[in-house]
Design an enzyme around this catalytic site. Structure first.
Site, PDB file in Angstrom:
ATOM      1  N   ASP A  10       0.790  -1.147   0.048  1.00 39.59           N
ATOM      2  CA  ASP A  10       0.111   0.127   0.002  1.00 39.59           C
ATOM      3  C   ASP A  10       0.716   1.363  -0.074  1.00 39.59           C
ATOM      4  OD1 ASP A  10       0.751  -0.729   2.570  1.00 39.59           O
ATOM      5  OD2 ASP A  10      -0.746   0.742   3.450  1.00 39.59           O
ATOM      6  N   GLU A  15       0.240  -1.563   5.662  1.00 39.19           N
ATOM      7  CA  GLU A  15       1.219  -0.831   6.600  1.00 39.19           C
ATOM      8  C   GLU A  15       0.926   0.654   7.059  1.00 39.19           C
ATOM      9  OE1 GLU A  15       5.148   1.170   7.553  1.00 39.19           O
ATOM     10  OE2 GLU A  15       3.703   1.576   6.019  1.00 39.19           O
TER      11      GLU A  15
END
Length: 487
Positions: free
Chosen positions: A79, A146
């Site tokens: 991400d 994350e």
């Protein structure tokens, strides 16, 4: 153009980075990038799996002559932070990142670049696809989410990995070897508040704070950058005390892990105070700009008179407690580390403020490398917000990563870095939240190092990655793989 990016050296890494950046991949919206990685792994004929939370694992056997080396886990997160300037027309859900080359740097047009952690992902992809890079057995772990909770790392089950060494490719200074990081906790305050009809003969203004640098709420928290939410609260506080200003709405910041760059408030004052209000507020604006002249030279604070007056505003009593709670709530560095020179131990980012229609919400991210200090600051924030009548929730807590200065892989990488670059690397702990702390709870015997190329302005539209640094870092990655210790 992204085709220009693909011609940079090393071409394989940059080509995969360009391909990755064509895929929207916001935190908690990783479905398309997960499918992209699965297609990539399967296309290489490598064992590829997706666990129950969405992490992708791709395995590759050792090259000839490297079978007796320890298995290495190469790890990065899929991400990226989606941030853009207010005047940038861009849809993160449908568009790929528009990149360009500026001297020795790759940048994006008015948005975050995704080098955090796309360069790490692209590095691993290039190694997995290679036919001529010597390496031991590899377990490539691509985690999700994350940036907004580390739920991918938290959801990884023990026993999935068998590697002895984990190389996390999510650090942003190419002369650093990270061996420790901060943990964090989300602090959220919510409340309903009473509204009243806007008094007659009121005039309305939109107050805008913009042009701040923003940045990573861990790595940049010590730089004295402006926080748009704190600056806006200061303006409202002075307008309220001096002229009875009342708030209709506040919309400041966007992500917990990004220092807020912009805030917009809709307010009213009694018409009789109009000229005096603007005169006095401009003096406060000058003072604020003088304070931030060095760190925030592009700051803009604007007052725009509105024709339409809002129907409802916050009552004076409710507003009294809100502005004082936000003034009291700590933002920035709370404590420096006694164990490491120049390392922030504990900090808080007042990341997001939403006020309107009788509801308010304040979101913070509190970080610390010391668990007790993390909750000490979180409880300080909780106290300030509870005193104004908020319900306060702690969530998403994750541990820090305790340094191990005696690991065998650290010794190997220090010696390699010195041999390649003619100088010692900086062995550090950082104030960012790396996944190593969480992964270490699942795999306590695994040795871990985090490193990467020079990336500036992560989590903001100023994000950029240095081309020459990526070349330096790539060479270091390859040399490290070739020198992994035997089992």
């Amino acid at each position: 153009m992204n085709t220009d990016i693909q011609n940079l050296e090393p071409k394989s890494l940059w080509s995969y980075f360009a391909n990755l950046n064509a895929v929207p991949r916001a935190s908690k919206k990783e479905e398309r990038v997960i499918a992209f990685m699965v297609e990539f792994g399967n296309g290489l004929g490598l064992p590829t799996t997706v666990d129950e939370v969405g992490n992708v694992l791709i395995k590759k056997s050792a090259t000839a002559g490297m079978e007796n080396r320890k298995t290495v886990v190469l790890q990065s997160h899929l991400d990226m932070v989606h941030q853009k300037n207010n005047d940038t027309e861009f849809d993160f859900d449908t568009q790929g990142i528009e990149m360009f080359i500026d001297g020795d740097w790759v940048k994006a047009k008015g948005t975050t670049l995704g080098a955090d952690n796309g360069i790490g992902v692209a590095t691993i992809m290039a190694i997995l696809a290679s036919t001529d890079i010597p390496h031991p057995a590899i377990e490539a772990l691509f985690t999700i989410d994350e940036e907004t909770g580390m739920t991918g790392a938290m959801g990884l089950q023990p026993g999935v990995l068998s590697g002895d060494i984990l190389l996390n490719l999510d650090t942003e200074e190419d002369d650093e070897l990270d061996i420790g990081c901060a943990g964090g906790v989300d602090v959220t305050a919510k409340a309903e508040y009473p509204e009243e009809d806007t008094p007659e003969n009121s005039v309305a203004y939109t107050i805008t704070v913009k042009g701040l640098k923003g940045g990573h709420s861990g790595m940049d928290i010590h730089k004295g950058l402006g926080n748009a939410n704190k600056i806006m609260n200061r303006l409202i506080f002075n307008g309220f005390d001096g002229f009875g200003l009342q708030v209709a709405s506040i919309n400041g910041g966007s992500l917990r892990n990004a220092i807020p760059r912009e805030s917009v408030a809709e307010v009213i004052i009694a018409g009789v105070y109009d000229e005096a209000f603007i005169f006095d507020m401009q003096q406060i604006v000058r003072e604020i700009k003088e304070e931030y002249a060095v760190t925030e030279p592009e700051m803009q604070i604007l007052f725009e008179r509105k024709e339409e007056v809002p129907a409802k505003v916050m009552t004076p009593a409710a507003q009294f407690y809100l502005v004082r709670a936000l003034y009291t709530a700590h933002n920035g560095v709370y404590k420096m580390s006694a164990a490491f020179d120049d390392l922030v131990e504990t900090s808080n980012n007042i990341a997001k403020v939403r006020v309107g229609n009788g509801e308010l919400q304040i979101q913070c991210l509190t970080r610390s490398s010391v668990e007790s200090s993390k909750f000490d600051l979180a409880n300080s924030l909780r106290s300030a917000f509870e005193l104004m009548g908020c319900e306060v929730e702690f969530s998403g807590s994750y541990p820090g990563w305790a340094p191990n200065p005696n690991s065998s892989i650290l010794k190997v990488m220090r010696e390699l870095y010195q041999k390649i670059n003619g100088e010692e690397p900086r062995v550090v702990a950082c104030h960012a939240g790396l996944e190593c702390g969480i992964l270490g709870t699942h795999y306590p015997e695994m040795e871990m190092i985090s490193f990467g190329p020079n990336i500036k302005g992560a989590h903001s539209p100023e994000e950029k990655v240095q081309i020459s640094s990526v070349q330096k870092y790539w060479n270091f990655v390859l040399q490290t793989l070739e020198n992994i210790p035997v089992k």
